[in-house]
Design a protein around this motif. Structure first.
Motif, mmCIF file in Angstrom:
data_model
loop_
_atom_site.group_PDB
_atom_site.id
_atom_site.type_symbol
_atom_site.label_atom_id
_atom_site.label_comp_id
_atom_site.label_asym_id
_atom_site.label_seq_id
_atom_site.Cartn_x
_atom_site.Cartn_y
_atom_site.Cartn_z
ATOM 1 N N GLN A 1 3.233 -49.519 9.065
ATOM 2 C CA GLN A 1 2.343 -48.789 8.160
ATOM 3 C C GLN A 1 1.006 -49.540 8.093
ATOM 4 O O GLN A 1 0.988 -50.755 7.900
ATOM 5 C CB GLN A 1 2.950 -48.730 6.754
ATOM 6 C CG GLN A 1 4.342 -48.131 6.695
ATOM 7 C CD GLN A 1 4.337 -46.630 6.836
ATOM 8 O OE1 GLN A 1 3.432 -45.950 6.409
ATOM 9 N NE2 GLN A 1 5.378 -46.090 7.473
ATOM 10 N N HIS B 1 1.104 -44.117 9.593
ATOM 11 C CA HIS B 1 2.389 -44.505 10.168
ATOM 12 C C HIS B 1 2.140 -44.562 11.676
ATOM 13 O O HIS B 1 1.760 -43.547 12.268
ATOM 14 C CB HIS B 1 3.472 -43.475 9.838
ATOM 15 C CG HIS B 1 4.770 -43.748 10.510
ATOM 16 N ND1 HIS B 1 5.705 -44.625 9.995
ATOM 17 C CD2 HIS B 1 5.288 -43.291 11.670
ATOM 18 C CE1 HIS B 1 6.742 -44.679 10.825
ATOM 19 N NE2 HIS B 1 6.507 -43.880 11.847
ATOM 20 N N THR C 1 0.276 -41.035 12.604
ATOM 21 C CA THR C 1 0.374 -39.910 11.671
ATOM 22 C C THR C 1 0.117 -40.404 10.257
ATOM 23 O O THR C 1 0.102 -41.609 9.990
ATOM 24 C CB THR C 1 1.767 -39.242 11.715
ATOM 25 O OG1 THR C 1 2.758 -40.208 11.335
ATOM 26 C CG2 THR C 1 2.090 -38.696 13.098
ATOM 27 N N THR C 2 -0.077 -39.466 9.346
ATOM 28 C CA THR C 2 -0.145 -39.782 7.922
ATOM 29 C C THR C 2 0.505 -38.641 7.151
ATOM 30 O O THR C 2 0.633 -37.526 7.667
ATOM 31 C CB THR C 2 -1.605 -40.014 7.452
ATOM 32 O OG1 THR C 2 -1.591 -40.618 6.151
ATOM 33 C CG2 THR C 2 -2.413 -38.733 7.427
ATOM 34 N N GLN C 3 0.914 -38.937 5.943
ATOM 35 C CA GLN C 3 1.454 -37.914 5.042
ATOM 36 C C GLN C 3 0.355 -37.544 4.050
ATOM 37 O O GLN C 3 -0.242 -38.422 3.420
ATOM 38 C CB GLN C 3 2.667 -38.462 4.268
ATOM 39 C CG GLN C 3 3.882 -38.706 5.117
ATOM 40 C CD GLN C 3 4.524 -37.402 5.561
ATOM 41 O OE1 GLN C 3 4.621 -36.435 4.818
ATOM 42 N NE2 GLN C 3 4.966 -37.378 6.806
ATOM 43 N N GLN D 1 2.688 -32.979 3.846
ATOM 44 C CA GLN D 1 2.707 -32.591 5.249
ATOM 45 C C GLN D 1 2.441 -33.814 6.125
ATOM 46 O O GLN D 1 1.714 -34.721 5.733
ATOM 47 C CB GLN D 1 1.634 -31.544 5.548
ATOM 48 C CG GLN D 1 1.870 -30.211 4.904
ATOM 49 C CD GLN D 1 0.805 -29.205 5.332
ATOM 50 O OE1 GLN D 1 -0.183 -29.553 5.954
ATOM 51 N NE2 GLN D 1 1.023 -27.955 4.993
ATOM 52 N N THR D 2 3.040 -33.812 7.316
ATOM 53 C CA THR D 2 2.748 -34.852 8.293
ATOM 54 C C THR D 2 1.566 -34.390 9.131
ATOM 55 O O THR D 2 1.613 -33.322 9.746
ATOM 56 C CB THR D 2 3.963 -35.122 9.200
ATOM 57 O OG1 THR D 2 5.056 -35.554 8.382
ATOM 58 C CG2 THR D 2 3.650 -36.184 10.241
ATOM 59 N N THR E 1 -0.887 -35.344 12.266
ATOM 60 C CA THR E 1 -1.084 -36.199 13.428
ATOM 61 C C THR E 1 -2.559 -36.580 13.489
ATOM 62 O O THR E 1 -3.429 -35.704 13.520
ATOM 63 C CB THR E 1 -0.660 -35.501 14.731
ATOM 64 O OG1 THR E 1 0.728 -35.160 14.637
ATOM 65 C CG2 THR E 1 -0.882 -36.410 15.941
#
Length: 146
Positions: free
Chosen positions: A17, A84, A104-106, A110-111, A113
């Motif tokens: 992270q 991430h 990616t991130t949240q 939602q994920t 890209t």
């Protein structure tokens, strides 16, 4: 104009992270391309450390040099995002390998890209200042992440 296509591996044995810092933001208000390269560098160091290596391995005398990089930007990252980053090694040759990164991130449940990237890594003997062979032990550890 042709676009870079990065074929990511199916399995990533390592992930970490990385929080997006204010200095990662460019004048467009999102994470800059230079920041993505710095984040990839940090993740590469963490991945290598998890397998027991460094870029300048003092024990074996064989280190690594990044020979090339390709980044496909997929979405915007913003200050406060937590990236991430999944990392995997592949495409091994007698003298090096590729490292693959999936960022990616949240956000809003939602994920998103952010980017897909790969770096071409070449084994290098820093004492003799020349390309060196990739050891079988290093290849195995990088493949498995152990």
């Amino acid at each position: 104009m042709a676009r870079i296509k990065i074929d990511l591996p199916a399995v990533f044995p390592f992930s970490t992270q990385i929080p997006v810092r204010i200095q990662d933001i460019n004048y467009g208000g999102h994470v800059g391309n230079d920041a993505i390269l710095s984040i990839i560098h940090e993740c590469r160091l963490q991945f290598l450390a998890s397998a027991g290596y460094t870029e300048l391995d003092k024990t074996t005398g064989i280190g690594l040099i990044m020979a090339d990089v390709a980044v496909a930007y997929k979405g915007e990252g913003f200050h406060g995002d937590i990236f991430h980053v999944a990392v995997a090694a592949g495409e091994f040759s007698p003298f090096g390998f590729e490292l693959f990164y999936y960022i990616t991130t949240q956000r809003d449940a939602q994920t998103i890209t952010i980017a897909e990237a790969k770096t071409g890594m070449v084994c290098f003997d820093y004492q003799q200042r020349k390309v060196a062979k990739l050891s079988a032990a290093m290849k195995t550890r990088l493949e498995t992440g152990k």
